[in-house]
Design an enzyme around this catalytic site. Structure first.
Site, PDB file in Angstrom:
ATOM      1  N   HIS A   1       0.878  -1.185   0.000  1.00 29.17           N
ATOM      2  CA  HIS A   1       0.000   0.000   0.000  1.00 29.17           C
ATOM      3  C   HIS A   1       0.909   1.227   0.000  1.00 29.17           C
ATOM      4  O   HIS A   1       1.637   1.462  -0.954  1.00 29.17           O
ATOM      5  CB  HIS A   1      -0.930  -0.106   1.209  1.00 29.17           C
ATOM      6  CG  HIS A   1      -2.052   0.876   1.274  1.00 29.17           C
ATOM      7  ND1 HIS A   1      -2.418   1.677   0.231  1.00 29.17           N
ATOM      8  CD2 HIS A   1      -2.911   1.196   2.286  1.00 29.17           C
ATOM      9  CE1 HIS A   1      -3.437   2.431   0.586  1.00 29.17           C
ATOM     10  NE2 HIS A   1      -3.752   2.170   1.839  1.00 29.17           N
TER      11      HIS A   1
ATOM     12  N   ASP B   1       2.822   5.528  -7.017  1.00 30.03           N
ATOM     13  CA  ASP B   1       4.096   5.431  -6.300  1.00 30.03           C
ATOM     14  C   ASP B   1       5.304   5.296  -7.204  1.00 30.03           C
ATOM     15  O   ASP B   1       6.434   5.348  -6.725  1.00 30.03           O
ATOM     16  CB  ASP B   1       4.055   4.235  -5.344  1.00 30.03           C
ATOM     17  CG  ASP B   1       3.178   4.528  -4.158  1.00 30.03           C
ATOM     18  OD1 ASP B   1       3.204   5.679  -3.702  1.00 30.03           O
ATOM     19  OD2 ASP B   1       2.464   3.627  -3.705  1.00 30.03           O
TER      20      ASP B   1
ATOM     21  N   HIS C   1      -2.472  -2.103  -9.955  1.00 27.60           N
ATOM     22  CA  HIS C   1      -3.430  -1.510  -9.021  1.00 27.60           C
ATOM     23  C   HIS C   1      -4.693  -2.346  -9.034  1.00 27.60           C
ATOM     24  O   HIS C   1      -5.095  -2.846 -10.080  1.00 27.60           O
ATOM     25  CB  HIS C   1      -3.757  -0.063  -9.434  1.00 27.60           C
ATOM     26  CG  HIS C   1      -4.332   0.730  -8.318  1.00 27.60           C
ATOM     27  ND1 HIS C   1      -5.665   0.695  -8.011  1.00 27.60           N
ATOM     28  CD2 HIS C   1      -3.742   1.541  -7.412  1.00 27.60           C
ATOM     29  CE1 HIS C   1      -5.869   1.470  -6.968  1.00 27.60           C
ATOM     30  NE2 HIS C   1      -4.725   1.994  -6.578  1.00 27.60           N
TER      31      HIS C   1
HETATM   32  N1  CMC Z   1       4.605  -6.906 -10.558  1.00 26.47           N
HETATM   33  C1  CMC Z   1       4.470  -8.100 -11.162  1.00 26.47           C
HETATM   34  N2  CMC Z   1       3.312  -8.755 -11.273  1.00 26.47           N
HETATM   35  C2  CMC Z   1       2.241  -8.181 -10.736  1.00 26.47           C
HETATM   36  C3  CMC Z   1       2.292  -6.925 -10.092  1.00 26.47           C
HETATM   37  C4  CMC Z   1       3.547  -6.290 -10.021  1.00 26.47           C
HETATM   38  N3  CMC Z   1       3.669  -5.087  -9.446  1.00 26.47           N
HETATM   39  N4  CMC Z   1       1.072  -6.590  -9.644  1.00 26.47           N
HETATM   40  C5  CMC Z   1       0.271  -7.606 -10.006  1.00 26.47           C
HETATM   41  N5  CMC Z   1       0.958  -8.559 -10.659  1.00 26.47           N
HETATM   42  C6  CMC Z   1       0.450  -9.791 -11.259  1.00 26.47           C
HETATM   43  C7  CMC Z   1       0.193 -10.860 -10.211  1.00 26.47           C
HETATM   44  O1  CMC Z   1       1.301 -11.687 -10.030  1.00 26.47           O
HETATM   45  C8  CMC Z   1      -0.971 -11.585 -10.825  1.00 26.47           C
HETATM   46  O2  CMC Z   1      -0.482 -12.415 -11.847  1.00 26.47           O
HETATM   47  P1  CMC Z   1      -1.158 -13.886 -12.097  1.00 26.47           P
HETATM   48  O3  CMC Z   1      -2.552 -13.581 -12.562  1.00 26.47           O
HETATM   49  O4  CMC Z   1      -0.298 -14.530 -13.094  1.00 26.47           O
HETATM   50  O5  CMC Z   1      -1.143 -14.582 -10.760  1.00 26.47           O
HETATM   51  C9  CMC Z   1      -1.782 -10.469 -11.507  1.00 26.47           C
HETATM   52  O6  CMC Z   1      -0.808  -9.480 -11.832  1.00 26.47           O
HETATM   53  C10 CMC Z   1      -2.861  -9.873 -10.633  1.00 26.47           C
HETATM   54  O7  CMC Z   1      -2.253  -9.458  -9.418  1.00 26.47           O
HETATM   55  P2  CMC Z   1      -2.976  -9.374  -7.999  1.00 26.47           P
HETATM   56  O8  CMC Z   1      -1.954  -9.570  -6.925  1.00 26.47           O
HETATM   57  O9  CMC Z   1      -4.182 -10.266  -8.002  1.00 26.47           O
HETATM   58  O10 CMC Z   1      -3.473  -7.900  -8.008  1.00 26.47           O
HETATM   59  P3  CMC Z   1      -4.049  -7.139  -6.761  1.00 26.47           P
HETATM   60  O11 CMC Z   1      -5.153  -6.309  -7.270  1.00 26.47           O
HETATM   61  O12 CMC Z   1      -4.356  -8.077  -5.644  1.00 26.47           O
HETATM   62  O13 CMC Z   1      -2.816  -6.275  -6.285  1.00 26.47           O
HETATM   63  C11 CMC Z   1      -1.335  -4.505  -5.964  1.00 26.47           C
HETATM   64  C12 CMC Z   1      -2.720  -4.903  -6.471  1.00 26.47           C
HETATM   65  C13 CMC Z   1      -1.199  -2.975  -6.034  1.00 26.47           C
HETATM   66  C14 CMC Z   1      -1.179  -4.931  -4.490  1.00 26.47           C
HETATM   67  C15 CMC Z   1      -0.266  -5.195  -6.847  1.00 26.47           C
HETATM   68  O14 CMC Z   1      -0.402  -4.780  -8.182  1.00 26.47           O
HETATM   69  C16 CMC Z   1       1.145  -4.949  -6.333  1.00 26.47           C
HETATM   70  O15 CMC Z   1       1.611  -5.671  -5.441  1.00 26.47           O
HETATM   71  N6  CMC Z   1       1.844  -3.901  -6.891  1.00 26.47           N
HETATM   72  C17 CMC Z   1       3.155  -3.560  -6.414  1.00 26.47           C
HETATM   73  C18 CMC Z   1       3.014  -2.767  -5.134  1.00 26.47           C
HETATM   74  C19 CMC Z   1       2.544  -1.343  -5.410  1.00 26.47           C
HETATM   75  O16 CMC Z   1       3.036  -0.666  -6.315  1.00 26.47           O
HETATM   76  N7  CMC Z   1       1.615  -0.881  -4.576  1.00 26.47           N
HETATM   77  C20 CMC Z   1       1.106   0.489  -4.664  1.00 26.47           C
HETATM   78  C21 CMC Z   1      -0.338   0.529  -5.035  1.00 26.47           C
HETATM   79  S1  CMC Z   1      -0.857   2.184  -5.458  1.00 26.47           S
HETATM   80  C22 CMC Z   1      -0.765   3.015  -3.966  1.00 26.47           C
HETATM   81  C23 CMC Z   1      -1.910   2.729  -3.110  1.00 26.47           C
HETATM   82  O17 CMC Z   1      -3.033   3.163  -3.482  1.00 26.47           O
HETATM   83  O18 CMC Z   1      -1.720   2.106  -2.059  1.00 26.47           O
END
Ligand code: CMC
Length: 423
Positions: free
Chosen positions: A263, A358, A302
């Site tokens: 986050h 970010d 996201h």
């Molecule tokens: N790098 C590589 N792969 C990713 C990433 C990433 N940053 N984000 C998602 N994926 C992949 C994930 O592995 C999954 O692949 P598969 O379908 O093959 O298993 C797919 O994309 C969907 O991911 P998810 O984990 O189900 O997505 P989510 O909606 O649960 O997670 C997130 C959202 C923001 C936590 C995630 O994208 C992430 O961890 N990003 C990196 C951390 C980050 O930049 N966070 C800041 C968010 S914006 C600030 C805020 O509002 O807090």
């Protein structure tokens, strides 16, 4: 004809028609037809936990609006304090309302001297400023016990002013302590952003001065981080607030949630990632490791935005304004190349992973001189306005205590075995 869905219980053949209102269906109808059949939705991907009029996030189209105003317009024309007023009151202030609001915030920035010395300075010398921040904000509830009277709207607003005014002071005090520098008192002659920069960076000069581009960039970052629908920390604020906890504890709890690297901690994680990559030739192996699931490309992806995050675009532009004053950040080139590679790679394109807020904010903060472990604290200063707007909205709604159900998957009943009989 109004849109609706029909739910049929195939065990009994009974059906119920539920209208779709504002893109949602009322779960009460589900409960009525299917008592004790729980809607399993870990991480709330499909659950709207509330109605809210504070900010609108349209992830498909990359749109963010606060109280109906596009983030791009607010970023261009507004100030963080005006945005905070808008989020809290629902309308932009008149000139008189704005002046009073700014005056009130400016005149509540001090924190009690003994509280700072006895409480804040009792942390270890290298305590993380975010850990200090969440603990200090929680501890403020002991200092303002009248904040517990959450039903009195005037009292509520008084605590809100205190919180918005004091979070930068607490944040800067934590950072100065962590860096071994003396505390800098707030300066009422400075605007909100410049006062924060003064508390962070002033050394011995009588009045802190900085290039207006720096204050403006910081203000812009605060505007873009001020609210974002029912994100993890705002949901935390609402859950804790639903128990009628005082606002200092609510904001501290929300900040704890923001602390995590998935986050608000992501901006720090982005910088650590860029450092680790270090040079162009390491980009391809890094992307390979991401695609193999060994690590994540921080600052990408996201839950809601499946298109470019509109905040990332504003921040990327602001980065260039800051670099004109500070000189370019050497990590910028790596970030730009990383973005280019990722946006051209099917792994990221097919999963609709784009830069989020970010990805570029850390580069600006670093160029402005903020230590890396302050990045999440900066996010918390901005988001305090949003958390408080949701807290007020929650209290004005006919809300019940948050209490999700669970689908129990543990053992069925079994008989206790005394410890001496266990092998
Ligand atoms: N790098 C590589 N792969 C990713 C990433 C990433 N940053 N984000 C998602 N994926 C992949 C994930 O592995 C999954 O692949 P598969 O379908 O093959 O298993 C797919 O994309 C969907 O991911 P998810 O984990 O189900 O997505 P989510 O909606 O649960 O997670 C997130 C959202 C923001 C936590 C995630 O994208 C992430 O961890 N990003 C990196 C951390 C980050 O930049 N966070 C800041 C968010 S914006 C600030 C805020 O509002 O807090």
């Amino acid at each position: 004809m109004p849109e609706s869905i029909t739910i049929t219980d195939n065990r009994t053949g009974e059906s119920i028609e539920v209208p779709i209102v504002d893109g949602g269906v009322d779960a009460a109808a589900w409960r009525k037809l299917l008592p004790n059949v729980w809607f399993l939705d870990p991480s709330f991907s499909t659950t709207a936990a509330t109605t809210s009029a504070v900010s609108e996030v349209d992830g498909e189209n990359g749109i963010l609006r606060y109280r109906g105003y596009p983030i791009e317009q607010l970023a261009e024309h507004s100030t963080f304090l005006e945005v905070a007023y808008l989020l809290l009151h629902g309308e932009l202030p008149t000139p008189g309302e704005y002046d009073k609001w700014v005056y009130d915030i400016t005149h509540h920035t001090f924190i009690h001297e003994r509280f700072r010395k006895r409480f804040m300075e009792s942390f270890l010398h290298d305590a993380h400023p975010m850990g200090m921040f969440v603990s200090t904000i929680a501890a403020l509830s002991t200092f303002y016990p009248e904040a517990k009277d959450i039903d009195d709207s005037q009292n509520r607003m008084h605590q809100i002013v205190r919180l918005i005014a004091k979070v930068p002071t607490v944040a800067a005090a934590g950072s100065r302590f962590n860096s071994g520098l003396p505390f800098v008192y707030p300066d009422n002659n400075l605007d909100f952003a410049t006062n924060f920069l003064s508390m962070m960076f002033k050394i011995a000069e009588p009045t802190y001065e900085c290039d207006p581009a720096m204050s403006r960039a910081l203000d812009l970052l605060l505007i873009t981080h001020a609210d974002h629908g029912q994100n993890c920390s705002t949901s935390t604020a609402r859950v804790v607030g639903s128990a009628h906890t005082d606002p200092y504890s609510v904001i501290a709890a929300a900040a704890c949630s923001l602390y995590g690297p998935r986050h608000g901690g992501a901006n720090q994680a982005v910088m650590e990632m860029l450092y680790e990559i270090g040079s162009y030739e390491n980009i391809d192996p890094f992307i390979k490791a991401v695609k193999a699931g060994e690590t994540r490309l921080m600052g990408f992806g996201h839950r809601v935005y499946k298109n470019y995050d509109p905040r990332a675009r504003i921040i990327k532009d602001a980065a260039y304004d800051v670099f004109e004053v500070t000189g370019s950040n050497p990590l910028l080139d790596i970030a730009l190349k990383l973005e280019e590679v990722a946006l051209g790679d099917d792994y990221f394109v097919s999963r609709r992973l784009y830069p989020n807020v970010d990805f570029y904010s850390g580069l600006i903060y670093q160029s402005m001189g903020f230590p890396t472990d302050m990045f999440t604290v900066l996010f918390a200063i901005a988001r305090t306005a949003g958390w408080l707007a949701h807290w007020v909205e929650l209290l004005e709604q006919d809300s019940r205590i948050a209490r999700p159900r669970q689908v129990y998957t543990g053992s069925t009943e079994r008989t206790y075995t005394p410890i001496t009989e266990r092998s």
